[in-house]
Design a protein around this motif. Structure first.
Motif, short mmCIF file in Angstrom:
data_model
loop_
_atom_site.label_atom_id
_atom_site.label_comp_id
_atom_site.label_asym_id
_atom_site.label_seq_id
_atom_site.Cartn_x
_atom_site.Cartn_y
_atom_site.Cartn_z
N LEU A 114 6.02 2.61 -11.32
CA LEU A 114 6.74 2.29 -10.09
C LEU A 114 7.96 1.42 -10.37
O LEU A 114 9.06 1.67 -9.86
CB LEU A 114 5.78 1.57 -9.14
N GLU A 132 -7.93 4.16 -4.58
CA GLU A 132 -7.37 3.90 -5.91
C GLU A 132 -8.49 3.49 -6.88
O GLU A 132 -8.50 3.92 -8.05
CB GLU A 132 -6.29 2.81 -5.82
N LEU A 147 0.29 2.52 -13.07
CA LEU A 147 0.96 2.79 -11.78
C LEU A 147 2.05 1.76 -11.53
O LEU A 147 3.16 2.10 -11.13
CB LEU A 147 -0.05 2.70 -10.62
N TRP A 190 0.83 -1.22 0.00
CA TRP A 190 0.00 0.00 0.00
C TRP A 190 0.86 1.26 0.00
O TRP A 190 0.47 2.28 -0.58
CB TRP A 190 -1.02 -0.01 1.15
N LEU A 241 9.39 13.75 -10.30
CA LEU A 241 8.31 14.27 -11.14
C LEU A 241 8.85 15.15 -12.24
O LEU A 241 8.31 15.23 -13.32
CB LEU A 241 7.34 15.07 -10.27
N ARG A 277 2.19 10.49 -7.44
CA ARG A 277 2.91 10.94 -8.64
C ARG A 277 1.95 11.09 -9.81
O ARG A 277 2.05 12.04 -10.59
CB ARG A 277 4.00 9.93 -9.00
N ALA A 278 1.03 10.12 -9.93
CA ALA A 278 0.09 10.16 -11.05
C ALA A 278 -0.82 11.39 -10.94
O ALA A 278 -1.07 12.08 -11.93
CB ALA A 278 -0.73 8.88 -11.08
N PHE A 322 -1.13 9.56 2.51
CA PHE A 322 -2.47 9.10 2.14
C PHE A 322 -3.53 10.06 2.67
O PHE A 322 -4.48 10.41 1.97
CB PHE A 322 -2.69 7.67 2.65
N VAL A 370 -6.56 2.38 1.01
CA VAL A 370 -5.78 2.82 -0.16
C VAL A 370 -6.35 2.17 -1.43
O VAL A 370 -6.55 2.84 -2.45
CB VAL A 370 -4.28 2.46 0.01
N ALA A 396 3.73 1.66 -1.57
CA ALA A 396 4.13 1.85 -2.97
C ALA A 396 2.98 2.42 -3.78
O ALA A 396 3.18 3.28 -4.65
CB ALA A 396 4.61 0.53 -3.56
N HIS A 397 1.76 1.97 -3.48
CA HIS A 397 0.59 2.47 -4.21
C HIS A 397 0.32 3.93 -3.88
O HIS A 397 -0.05 4.71 -4.76
CB HIS A 397 -0.64 1.60 -3.94
N VAL A 398 0.48 4.30 -2.62
CA VAL A 398 0.29 5.71 -2.24
C VAL A 398 1.31 6.58 -2.97
O VAL A 398 0.98 7.63 -3.54
CB VAL A 398 0.42 5.87 -0.70
N PHE A 399 2.55 6.11 -2.98
CA PHE A 399 3.63 6.83 -3.67
C PHE A 399 3.29 7.02 -5.16
O PHE A 399 3.36 8.13 -5.70
CB PHE A 399 4.93 6.04 -3.50
N ALA A 400 2.89 5.91 -5.80
CA ALA A 400 2.62 5.94 -7.24
C ALA A 400 1.37 6.77 -7.56
O ALA A 400 1.34 7.53 -8.54
CB ALA A 400 2.47 4.52 -7.77
N MET A 401 0.35 6.65 -6.70
CA MET A 401 -0.88 7.40 -6.90
C MET A 401 -0.61 8.91 -6.84
O MET A 401 -1.10 9.68 -7.65
CB MET A 401 -1.85 7.05 -5.77
N TYR A 447 4.05 7.39 4.93
CA TYR A 447 3.08 7.21 3.84
C TYR A 447 1.63 7.31 4.31
O TYR A 447 0.74 7.58 3.50
CB TYR A 447 3.36 5.93 3.06
N GLU A 448 1.41 7.12 5.59
CA GLU A 448 0.08 7.37 6.13
C GLU A 448 -0.24 8.87 6.03
O GLU A 448 -1.35 9.26 5.67
CB GLU A 448 0.09 6.94 7.60
N ARG A 449 0.75 9.69 6.35
CA ARG A 449 0.57 11.14 6.18
C ARG A 449 0.24 11.46 4.73
O ARG A 449 -0.65 12.27 4.46
CB ARG A 449 1.86 11.88 6.55
#
Lengths: 94, 90, 198
Positions: free
Chosen positions: C38, C20, C34, A29, C86, A38-39, A73, C16, A31-36, A69-71
């Motif tokens: 990554l 998403e 994504l 999760w 970025l 950026r997107a 999110f 999350v 990694a997903h927060v990080f990627a989200m 990463y909680e911050r």
């Protein structure tokens, strides 16, 4: 005086803890927060300064208690609501 | 707009505590340092965070003695500060 | 990790996924995209990039001078760029000498030359490091097991604007016989931040 993130020179924080062979992310999760993030910045939903602002505006006790990463999110969801992408109910549901 | 400062200039960091996002750490507020170099021109973070139009502005690496910042310490701290955060010291 | 903590992490993971999915419905994120982004990011942003720059600077005085003068232009010679995040970020390379030592922090958040060092470690992002290293760098370095002689002056670089800082450690003694690749293998991420000797 200042926001909770602005800790340079402040007293009262403990010795530095290091993790041996730390992985880039501790859970999927993160990694997903990080990627989200950026997107969303890449698509112009919000910019990096608005994102930092949202992290800093977390209630101080919440900021200190949350992991990195909680911050992120919490800041992302706050921005999605503020920008009208999702409602607070939608973000909270699920 | 021409740069206000050059390497070697003495500058004082803003003592304002703004209610919005800023990139001037509070530990430099009101402190006097020396410009080390101009890092380039970038939109002011304070404006971008509030969705305000912001013309690119010079950012400087400014060196402060720890003693000036904290009253103790034998090191220096170099902080990157937008021109808006700085005032000339004569 | 206690059961409570594990439960909180599981619920966070679910939240999350939920957000998403909302973003996917709105066409703002594509989960496959994504994953690909990554993967590409992690493959590209790696501390070996920074280590190779340092090794080249140690063996090639001309490169060293160019690197210190204009980091963004020079690092292309080693095949790396500051575009791992970025956007392309400005790079300032600072060099340790017999009399001066540099250490990098971002007191306000977690700014870091991610393209050259990979994702930052948790300690770099901690309030403990961010609050203390600007005020008392010698004690912080000592906690990292790095005893810097008192005669060496310390400059802390706070990455508070748009420049990212990278430290060139001093070349260890007794490494004259090593080639560039072997020298790069000596350089650690902590050395490139300034909390280790190399």
């Amino acid at each position: 005086m200042g926001r909770i993130n602005d800790v340079g020179g402040m007293h009262g924080f403990p010795p530095i803890e290091r993790e041996l062979d730390e992985p880039p992310f501790h859970a999927d999760w993160e990694a997903h927060v990080f990627a989200m993030n950026r997107a969303l910045i890449g698509r112009g939903v919000y910019n990096l300064d608005e994102f930092r602002d949202a992290v800093e505006r977390l209630p101080a006790a919440e900021y200190l208690a949350a992991s990195y990463y909680e911050r992120w999110f919490r800041a992302i969801t706050a921005l999605l609501v503020a920008k009208g992408v999702c409602t607070a109910e939608e973000v909270a549901g699920g | 707009m021409a740069d206000l400062f050059a390497p070697g200039d003495r500058v004082r960091a803003t003592s304002v505590d703004p209610p919005h996002h800023t990139r001037a750490p509070r530990y430099v507020r009101g402190a006097v340092g020396t410009v080390v170099e101009r890092e380039g021109v970038f939109p002011l973070a304070d404006d971008r965070a509030r969705g305000l139009p912001s013309a690119p502005e010079a950012v400087y690496a400014v060196r402060f003695a720890a003693r000036e910042l904290f009253g103790e310490g034998d090191h220096d701290v170099t902080v990157a500060l937008w021109e808006s955060y700085l005032r000339a010291v004569s | 990790m206690g059961g409570d903590h594990g439960g909180a992490a599981a619920s966070l993971a679910a939240r999350v996924r939920h957000v998403e999915a909302l973003l996917e419905q709105r066409g703002l994120v594509d989960p496959l995209e994504l994953d690909r982004a990554l993967e590409a990011f992690l493959a590209r942003a790696n501390p070996d990039n920074g280590a190779r720059l340092v090794a080249r600077a140690w063996v090639d005085p001309g490169f060293r001078a160019r690197l210190l003068l204009d980091g963004n232009a020079a690092i292309g010679e080693v095949g790396v760029s500051m575009g791992g995040g970025l956007q392309e970020q400005r790079l300032k390379v600072v060099e340790n000498t017999a009399t001066t030592h540099n250490v990098v922090v971002c007191t306000l958040c977690s700014c870091y030359p991610v393209a050259l060092l990979g994702p930052s470690p948790t300690w770099y992002k901690s309030e403990a490091y961010r609050s203390r290293v600007v005020r008392d760098p010698r004690s912080v370095l000592a906690e990292f097991g790095f005893a810097l002689p008192d005669a060496v002056a310390i400059t802390v670089w706070d990455a508070s604007a748009e420049t990212r800082y990278l430290v060139v450690p001093r070349r260890p003694e007794g490494t004259e016989g090593l080639d560039e690749r072997a020298l790069a293998d000596l350089v650690t991420r902590d050395g490139l931040i300034g909390v280790a000797a190399v």
